[in-house]
Design an enzyme around this catalytic site. Structure first.
Site, PDB file in Angstrom:
ATOM      1  N   ASP A   1       0.811  -1.221   0.000  1.00 38.49           N
ATOM      2  CA  ASP A   1       0.000   0.000   0.000  1.00 38.49           C
ATOM      3  C   ASP A   1       0.845   1.273   0.000  1.00 38.49           C
ATOM      4  OD1 ASP A   1      -2.419  -1.410   0.053  1.00 38.49           O
ATOM      5  OD2 ASP A   1      -2.327  -1.599   2.244  1.00 38.49           O
ATOM      6  N   ARG A   2       2.049   1.178  -0.536  1.00 37.36           N
ATOM      7  CA  ARG A   2       2.965   2.322  -0.613  1.00 37.36           C
ATOM      8  C   ARG A   2       3.288   2.922   0.759  1.00 37.36           C
ATOM      9  NH1 ARG A   2       2.947   4.399  -6.636  1.00 37.36           N
ATOM     10  NH2 ARG A   2       2.045   2.519  -7.446  1.00 37.36           N
ATOM     11  N   LEU A   3       3.128   2.131   1.780  1.00 39.48           N
ATOM     12  CA  LEU A   3       3.522   2.601   3.107  1.00 39.48           C
ATOM     13  C   LEU A   3       4.977   2.150   3.299  1.00 39.48           C
ATOM     14  CD1 LEU A   3       2.042   4.230   5.243  1.00 39.48           C
ATOM     15  CD2 LEU A   3       1.544   2.081   6.437  1.00 39.48           C
ATOM     16  N   HIS A   4       5.826   2.704   2.446  1.00 33.59           N
ATOM     17  CA  HIS A   4       7.204   2.240   2.375  1.00 33.59           C
ATOM     18  C   HIS A   4       7.972   2.566   3.650  1.00 33.59           C
ATOM     19  CE1 HIS A   4       5.996   1.600  -1.643  1.00 33.59           C
ATOM     20  NE2 HIS A   4       5.961   2.891  -1.962  1.00 33.59           N
TER      21      HIS A   4
END
Ligand SMILES: Cc1cc2nc3c(=O)[nH]c(=O)nc-3n(C[C@H](O)[C@H](O)[C@H](O)COP(=O)(O)O)c2cc1C
Length: 196
Positions: free
Chosen positions: A174-177
Site C-alpha cells: 500500500d505504498r507505506l514504504h
C-alpha cells in the site's frame, strides 16, 4: 530478506548489493551520480561503483569530464541505487575526494585492453565533430603503442564519496514504504525514520 534494523549503513549497503546481485539484477553496482556546478545547477549520470570500503564509495572517471569539472568546483555528490526486484533504493550523499594516482593505476591495470585504449583516446564530455574523429584517434594511438597496453591518462582517476548521509528505502504494501536515514555524527551514525 528485509531486516531493517541492523548494522551500520555501509555494512547494510554491502549486504543489499550482494542480495541484488544474488537476485540477478543486471549491473547491481550501477548508480546514478548527481553533481552540481558552482552555481548549483545539477546533473546526473550513471557510473559503476568499483569499491565500497570503510572510506566510502569509489568510482572511476575522467577528471576533465563534466562531472569531473563539477566536482572540482563543488566537491559534493549524491549517488542513488535502485534494485527493482528487491523493491529497494539507497541514496548516499557526502563530500567527494580524488584518490591517489597509485589507486587509479592499480584499477586501470585490471581493465580490459580495449577499454584502456578507448579511455586513453577519449577526453570525456569534450565535443566531437564526428564519430570518425574518435575512431581515427583510437587507431592512431593503437598504432603508436605497437601492441603495448595503453597507459593511464593522468586525467583518469578514482573518486571517493565519503558518506555523510545514507538513506535506505524499502517497498512495503500500500505504498507505506519504509525509510531509514543514517547521518554521520563523528564516528557513529544517527538513525532517523522518515515518512514514506
Ligand atoms: C550503466 C552505466 C555505467 C557507466 N559507468 C561509468 C563509469 O563508471 N565511469 C564513467 O566515467 N562513465 C560511466 N558511464 C557513462 C556516464 O553515464 C556518462 O555518460 C559519462 O561519464 C560522462 O558524464 P559527464 O559528462 O556528466 O561527466 C556509465 C554509463 C552507464 C549507462
Amino acid at each position: 530478506v528485509r531486516k531493517p534494523f541492523e548494522g551500520p549503513p555501509l555494512d547494510r549497503l554491502r549486504r543489499w548489493l550482494r542480495e541484488a546481485r544474488a537476485a540477478g539484477v543486471p549491473l547491481a553496482e550501477a548508480m546514478a551520480l548527481a553533481t552540481a556546478d558552482g552555481d548549483g545547477r545539477p546533473a546526473a549520470r550513471m557510473v559503476l561503483l568499483k569499491r565500497l570500503d570503510r572510506r566510502g564509495l569509489v568510482f572511476f572517471t575522467d577528471a576533465r569530464s563534466r562531472k569531473g569539472r563539477e566536482l572540482e568546483e563543488n566537491p559534493r555528490a549524491s549517488a542513488l541505487f535502485y534494485w527493482q526486484p528487491l523493491g529497494r533504493q539507497v541514496r548516499v550523499a557526502g563530500p567527494v575526494e580524488v584518490l591517489s594516482a597509485a589507486e587509479a593505476e592499480s584499477y586501470w591495470a585490471t581493465r580490459p585492453p580495449g577499454s584502456r585504449l578507448s579511455a586513453a583516446t577519449s577526453i570525456q564530455s569534450a565535443p566531437l565533430g564526428a564519430r570518425s574523429e574518435l575512431t581515427r584517434r583510437r587507431r592512431e594511438i593503437e598504432r603508436r603503442l605497437g601492441g603495448a597496453p595503453a597507459t593511464r591518462p593522468e586525467r583518469w582517476l578514482g573518486f571517493l564519496i565519503v558518506p555523510e548521509a545514507v538513506e535506505f528505502w524499502s517497498e512495503r504494501p500500500d505504498r507505506l514504504h519504509h525509510r531509514e536515514l543514517f547521518r554521520r555524527k563523528g564516528r557513529s551514525w544517527e538513525r532517523t525514520l522518515l515518512s514514506p
